[in-house]
Design a protein around this motif. Sequence first.
Motif, PDB file in Angstrom:
ATOM      1  N   SER A 117      13.728  -2.043 -42.907  1.00 19.65           N
ATOM      2  CA  SER A 117      12.692  -1.036 -42.662  1.00 19.65           C
ATOM      3  C   SER A 117      13.000  -0.284 -41.372  1.00 19.65           C
ATOM      4  O   SER A 117      12.401  -0.517 -40.326  1.00 19.65           O
ATOM      5  CB  SER A 117      11.307  -1.687 -42.606  1.00 19.65           C
ATOM      6  OG  SER A 117      11.083  -2.461 -43.772  1.00 19.65           O
ATOM      7  N   ASN A 167      15.162  -1.210 -47.369  1.00 20.07           N
ATOM      8  CA  ASN A 167      13.917  -0.466 -47.188  1.00 20.07           C
ATOM      9  C   ASN A 167      13.178  -0.359 -48.510  1.00 20.07           C
ATOM     10  O   ASN A 167      13.799  -0.226 -49.571  1.00 20.07           O
ATOM     11  CB  ASN A 167      14.209   0.956 -46.681  1.00 20.07           C
ATOM     12  CG  ASN A 167      13.197   1.441 -45.670  1.00 20.07           C
ATOM     13  OD1 ASN A 167      13.416   1.365 -44.475  1.00 20.07           O
ATOM     14  ND2 ASN A 167      12.064   1.953 -46.133  1.00 20.07           N
ATOM     15  N   SER A 168      11.873  -0.402 -48.453  1.00 17.12           N
ATOM     16  CA  SER A 168      11.066  -0.142 -49.647  1.00 17.12           C
ATOM     17  C   SER A 168      11.107   1.337 -49.993  1.00 17.12           C
ATOM     18  O   SER A 168      11.188   2.196 -49.104  1.00 17.12           O
ATOM     19  CB  SER A 168       9.613  -0.549 -49.410  1.00 17.12           C
ATOM     20  OG  SER A 168       9.465  -1.937 -49.302  1.00 17.12           O
ATOM     21  N   ASP A 195       7.130   2.904 -48.430  1.00 16.98           N
ATOM     22  CA  ASP A 195       6.843   2.224 -47.169  1.00 16.98           C
ATOM     23  C   ASP A 195       5.943   3.129 -46.323  1.00 16.98           C
ATOM     24  O   ASP A 195       6.297   4.273 -46.046  1.00 16.98           O
ATOM     25  CB  ASP A 195       8.155   1.947 -46.418  1.00 16.98           C
ATOM     26  CG  ASP A 195       7.972   1.076 -45.179  1.00 16.98           C
ATOM     27  OD1 ASP A 195       6.986   1.285 -44.446  1.00 16.98           O
ATOM     28  OD2 ASP A 195       8.813   0.207 -44.938  1.00 16.98           O
ATOM     29  N   HIS A 212       5.893  -2.658 -46.299  1.00 20.16           N
ATOM     30  CA  HIS A 212       6.701  -2.565 -45.086  1.00 20.16           C
ATOM     31  C   HIS A 212       7.357  -3.910 -44.833  1.00 20.16           C
ATOM     32  O   HIS A 212       6.687  -4.922 -44.669  1.00 20.16           O
ATOM     33  CB  HIS A 212       5.798  -2.175 -43.914  1.00 20.16           C
ATOM     34  CG  HIS A 212       6.532  -1.946 -42.635  1.00 20.16           C
ATOM     35  ND1 HIS A 212       7.585  -1.059 -42.512  1.00 20.16           N
ATOM     36  CD2 HIS A 212       6.360  -2.488 -41.390  1.00 20.16           C
ATOM     37  CE1 HIS A 212       8.022  -1.061 -41.267  1.00 20.16           C
ATOM     38  NE2 HIS A 212       7.304  -1.919 -40.577  1.00 20.16           N
TER      39      HIS A 212
END
Length: 470
Positions: A216, A407-408, A411, A439
Amino acid sequence: MSLASALIAVASAACTSAASPAQALHWQPCPEKVEFDCATVTVPIDWSDRNGSTIDIAVVRDRADDAAGKIGTLVSLPGGPGSSGVDEILRGGKFSPQLQARFDIVSIDPRGVKRSHSVQCDSGLAASRPNMVPDTGGRFDDIHSYTRDLAESCRQYTGPLIDHLDAASVARDVEALRSALGEDQLTLYSRSYGTMPAQAYAELFPKQLRASLMDSVDDHSLDGRGFLASEARAGQDTFNEFASWCMRDEQCVLHGVDTHRVYGKLFASAERGELRDAEKPDTPLGPLELSRKVTQRLYAPEWPRLATELRTLTDQPAGLPMPIAPIERSGKPTTMPEIILCSDWRFDITDHNDWLSLWREQNANTPTLRAHFAWAAGTLCSGWPTPPQNPQHRPQIEDGPPILIVNSLHDPATPHEWATQVAARTPRATLLTYTGWGHGVYNRTPCTTTAADQFLTTLTLPSTPSCTPA
């Protein structure tokens, strides 16, 4: 040479000249949990003045379960700004048994956080904020006047460290830690704001870095306007995902209701001063506080809980507008590590009209939430009297290690567009996307955990560019 390149060159020269005196870590059982080891590493407050005043950085270690098969030391850099890495390790459960077996897992309280000379500011000023919503009478000059008073109090209670809280200084602290550990190279795991010092470490000490996993990731190449706009878009995207779930899932207590409209009515009520915090009925819930609470529920995400809280706020009777208490100094300090952000980000907002223009951009980028919590941070930092010591710039990494970015796709705090941009601009970086929500990615699913573990233990990159929700 560009300004960013010049800054990096100066920083690199400061770091690589005359090594600091060697020091050893004196491990002791941690007072909170004796099964973990605790120590401190002494570092200069100002890394350009190594003979000046120093502070002690708190360090924690979870020793490798398989000493014979140990790979080395994995340093975990916490987010925030303001999160305690020591507390994260003491709580346990952050990393998989595979990583706990193969690494000594070490973390720190970054400078200015908790056990590492925490940032202290006046408690009266820290507990209050001037109005930062232009539509309800917020004035840019009033905010900057408040910020100057706050900064003065932080300097009074924190001392010279207030000017040296930036991520590049934290990266230098990590290098001092590496030396004290006696390791030739470190393996880094970082999350959220912790990816800021992780990126700085890769810039400043690439040869001392075996591998880096950034979970993230922050995009430190953005200017202030771009930062605020992308955060607002992320807030809107993740609220849209919540609204879609609520529309299709009967478990949502707002099922069949337009949640965008629900939020809009609550925001208007908050602007009028009629909304109360559901957990503190005597406390007004302002519009930016409402936005922040909603966005934080999108971190996990906690969709059922968010729906219930919106329903509770909708059902509460409208309160009478409460008088606004004056913002006054208390004469007593309190911790306020969130102002560390002002050491790494420049927000060049010139005047009230410029601020109004940015506010309209916020509203356009997140028409439901109206503002991301980054709005208040950017507004505050725009008036910080000391320029950031580690301003935004594109990565300047040469001969760097392999880097895995996870990473999403949705997010609310570190947008996926940031991860895409950082991966494209960072040599030897690979992006793994979790195509879900929230996150923080490392322990989302077996796919994300396995991919991360394989990279950290064997330097093997994922064979697929994405992991789907379980």
